[in-house]
Design an enzyme around this catalytic site. Structure first.
Site, short mmCIF file in Angstrom:
data_model
loop_
_atom_site.label_atom_id
_atom_site.label_comp_id
_atom_site.label_asym_id
_atom_site.label_seq_id
_atom_site.Cartn_x
_atom_site.Cartn_y
_atom_site.Cartn_z
N THR A 170 0.81 -1.22 0.00
CA THR A 170 0.00 0.00 0.00
C THR A 170 0.85 1.27 0.00
O THR A 170 1.96 1.28 0.54
CB THR A 170 -0.92 -0.02 1.25
N ASP A 171 0.27 2.35 -0.54
CA ASP A 171 0.95 3.65 -0.49
C ASP A 171 1.09 4.17 0.94
O ASP A 171 1.86 5.09 1.21
CB ASP A 171 0.20 4.69 -1.35
N GLU A 172 0.31 3.57 1.88
CA GLU A 172 0.33 4.10 3.25
C GLU A 172 1.67 3.88 3.94
O GLU A 172 1.96 4.52 4.95
CB GLU A 172 -0.80 3.48 4.07
N TYR A 204 -1.65 -0.56 11.06
CA TYR A 204 -1.84 -1.23 9.76
C TYR A 204 -0.65 -0.98 8.85
O TYR A 204 -0.04 -1.92 8.33
CB TYR A 204 -3.14 -0.73 9.10
N LYS A 236 2.27 -3.48 7.36
CA LYS A 236 2.49 -3.66 5.92
C LYS A 236 3.94 -3.34 5.56
O LYS A 236 4.57 -4.04 4.75
CB LYS A 236 1.54 -2.78 5.10
P1 NAD Z 1 -9.86 -7.28 2.24
O1 NAD Z 1 -9.85 -6.91 3.69
O2 NAD Z 1 -11.09 -7.02 1.42
O3 NAD Z 1 -9.51 -8.83 2.05
C1 NAD Z 1 -8.48 -9.46 2.74
C2 NAD Z 1 -8.65 -10.96 2.53
O4 NAD Z 1 -7.58 -11.63 3.22
C3 NAD Z 1 -9.97 -11.52 3.09
O5 NAD Z 1 -10.56 -12.39 2.16
C4 NAD Z 1 -9.53 -12.27 4.35
O6 NAD Z 1 -10.38 -13.35 4.68
C5 NAD Z 1 -8.14 -12.72 3.97
N1 NAD Z 1 -7.25 -12.97 5.12
C6 NAD Z 1 -7.04 -12.14 6.17
N2 NAD Z 1 -6.16 -12.70 7.03
C7 NAD Z 1 -5.80 -13.89 6.49
C8 NAD Z 1 -4.92 -14.93 6.90
N3 NAD Z 1 -4.23 -14.84 8.05
N4 NAD Z 1 -4.79 -16.01 6.11
C9 NAD Z 1 -5.51 -16.12 4.95
N5 NAD Z 1 -6.36 -15.18 4.51
C10 NAD Z 1 -6.51 -14.08 5.28
O7 NAD Z 1 -8.60 -6.52 1.61
P2 NAD Z 1 -8.41 -5.77 0.24
O8 NAD Z 1 -8.92 -4.39 0.38
O9 NAD Z 1 -8.85 -6.64 -0.86
O10 NAD Z 1 -6.82 -5.66 0.22
C11 NAD Z 1 -6.02 -6.71 -0.34
C12 NAD Z 1 -4.56 -6.32 -0.22
O11 NAD Z 1 -4.35 -5.08 -0.90
C13 NAD Z 1 -4.09 -6.09 1.22
O12 NAD Z 1 -2.79 -6.64 1.34
C14 NAD Z 1 -4.04 -4.60 1.36
O13 NAD Z 1 -3.04 -4.20 2.27
C15 NAD Z 1 -3.71 -4.16 -0.05
N6 NAD Z 1 -4.20 -2.83 -0.44
C16 NAD Z 1 -5.51 -2.50 -0.29
C17 NAD Z 1 -5.95 -1.24 -0.70
C18 NAD Z 1 -7.39 -0.83 -0.56
O14 NAD Z 1 -7.70 0.37 -0.76
N7 NAD Z 1 -8.31 -1.72 -0.27
C19 NAD Z 1 -5.04 -0.32 -1.23
C20 NAD Z 1 -3.69 -0.71 -1.38
C21 NAD Z 1 -3.29 -1.96 -0.98
P1 TYD Z 2 -10.24 4.40 4.51
O1 TYD Z 2 -11.22 4.03 3.46
O2 TYD Z 2 -10.37 3.77 5.87
O3 TYD Z 2 -8.80 4.16 3.88
P2 TYD Z 2 -7.34 4.62 4.43
O4 TYD Z 2 -7.45 5.01 5.84
O5 TYD Z 2 -6.61 3.34 4.25
O6 TYD Z 2 -6.92 5.73 3.52
O7 TYD Z 2 -10.30 5.96 4.70
C1 TYD Z 2 -10.11 6.83 3.60
C2 TYD Z 2 -10.19 8.25 4.12
O8 TYD Z 2 -11.51 8.50 4.61
C3 TYD Z 2 -9.27 8.51 5.30
O9 TYD Z 2 -8.77 9.85 5.19
C4 TYD Z 2 -10.16 8.38 6.51
C5 TYD Z 2 -11.50 8.86 6.00
N1 TYD Z 2 -12.69 8.24 6.63
C6 TYD Z 2 -13.68 9.05 7.20
O10 TYD Z 2 -13.61 10.30 7.19
N2 TYD Z 2 -14.74 8.44 7.81
C7 TYD Z 2 -14.87 7.09 7.86
O11 TYD Z 2 -15.88 6.59 8.45
C8 TYD Z 2 -13.87 6.28 7.23
C9 TYD Z 2 -13.99 4.77 7.24
C10 TYD Z 2 -12.80 6.90 6.63
#
Ligand code: NAD
Ligand code: TYD
Length: 330
Positions: free
Chosen positions: A116-118, A141, A145
């Protein structure tokens, strides 16, 4: 190829599994099915499903047998949950990545780690993160990561594992568990429920459609180099208050739903990614936010059967109460 997609029952992993199957690859999904994972996300995707935990070496080895590569999406992913309780984040996002790396090392598999960019932390206006920038994670988190990312790079250097890292920006689209900003606010708005906007709402996120994110990961899988990191950014930097207003418009609701609530502790103000490296591999985005956001709102409008049971579940209600009850009654 035969590819092990860990976390393939989650939001991005399930879109990625669908994409690989469409490209003709064999897919094995290993997923623990935590609160965030669901087999419903894999509806219509022909795959070999293994229930299990990426921390468990035996289950990982069994799932990886016969595979050419592992692409790791499995993670605890929600910043707010990591603030209230971080232990699962360390276990899955650090120890789990180590288990997968050991499997990649012993079975000589390509390993793509989805990050992630975070991990870069927040940025002042005018700057974008490059892949070799220092890491300044702000939440449990993103710290976990970052730990996973560094383990990957250490296995490349120490053990010669064929591994690489992708770092995506805030991702949106169908099938996102309704706890993140867009998936929560869209579903709350469709139900006429309040939208809890943290702090001044002027934090900036760089929005990326899930299909563009998956296309970037696929490019890295097929053409990326070991030891490299590839940023995958949407190039759509928008303040939270502005994207919230777009959600109100698209759902036909009004500003009265917005609740300004206390800020998230340690809240990063802005993320932004420089994607020149992935662009040079041939990455092309298909979605603008102007097209992707209405399409996503439409998906949630038409797929209440997917998200309503989640929002009615005991787990979700307990989470929502813990996270928002005090904030929303202040
Ligand atoms: P999500 O929370 O929707 O899904 C995570 C999946 O991992 C779920 O199906 C869960 O059951 C599984 N999981 C969790 N712990 C596990 C374990 N110990 N063993 C096996 N499976 C397990 O997540 P997402 O939003 O699809 O994100 C996927 C990846 O992308 C993550 O690594 C996250 O850090 C990264 N990512 C997400 C975003 C975003 O905006 N959602 C952005 C950048 C990177
Ligand atoms: P989020 O979707 O949790 O992603 P991340 O924290 O990984 O960027 O949040 C996106 C942005 O929205 C972040 O600046 C936090 C804000 N946010 C709210 O203002 N209210 C909310 O209820 C949530 C879940 C997020």
């Amino acid at each position: 190829m035969r590819i092990l997609v860990t976390g393939g029952a989650g939001f991005i992993g399930s879109h990625f599994a669908r994409r690989l199957v469409a490209a003709g690859d064999d897919v094995v999904v290993l997923d623990k099915l935590t609160y965030a994972g669901s087999l419903a996300n894999l509806h219509g995707v022909s795959h070999d499903f293994r229930g299990g935990d990426i921390v468990d070496p035996t289950g990982v080895a069994a799932a990886a047998r016969g595979c050419d590569a592992i692409v790791n999406f499995a993670a605890e992913t929600h910043v707010d949950r990591s603030i209230s309780s971080g232990a699962d984040f360390l276990r899955t996002n650090v120890v789990g990545v180590h288990t997968l790396l050991e499997e990649a090392r012993t079975s000589e598999l390509r390993f793509v780690h989805v990050s992630t960019d975070e991990v870069y932390g927040d940025l002042p206006p005018g700057r974008s993160s490059k892949e070799d920038d220092p890491l300044h994670p702000s939440s449990p988190y993103s710290a976990a990561k970052a730990g996973g990312d560094l383990l990957v790079l250490s296995f490349v250097r120490t053990h010669g594992v064929d591994a690489l890292v992708t770092r995506g920006s805030n991702t949106y689209g169908p099938n996102q568990f309704p706890e993140k900003l867009l998936s929560l606010f869209i579903t709350n708005a469709l139900d006429g429920e309040p939208l809890p906007l943290y702090g001044d709402g002027r934090q900036i996120r760089d929005w990326l459609h899930v299909e563009d994110h998956c296309a970037g990961i696929e490019l890295a899988l097929r053409g990326g180099n070991a030891g490299e990191i590839y940023n995958i950014g949407g190039g759509e930097e928008v303040e939270n208050r502005e994207i919230t207003e777009r959600v109100l418009e698209l759902t036909g609701t009004d500003e009265s739903l917005i609740r300004r609530v206390d800020d998230r502790p340690g809240h990063d103000r802005r993320y932004s990614l420089d994607t020149a490296k992935l662009d040079s591999l041939g990455w092309e985005k298909r979605w603008t936010l102007a097209e992707g956001l209405p399409a996503t709102v439409e998906w949630y409008r038409e797929n209440r059967h997917w998200w309503e049971p989640i929002k009615r579940s005991d787990e979700f209600r307990a989470y929502y109460e813990r996270q928002y009850a005090a904030l929303l009654t202040e």
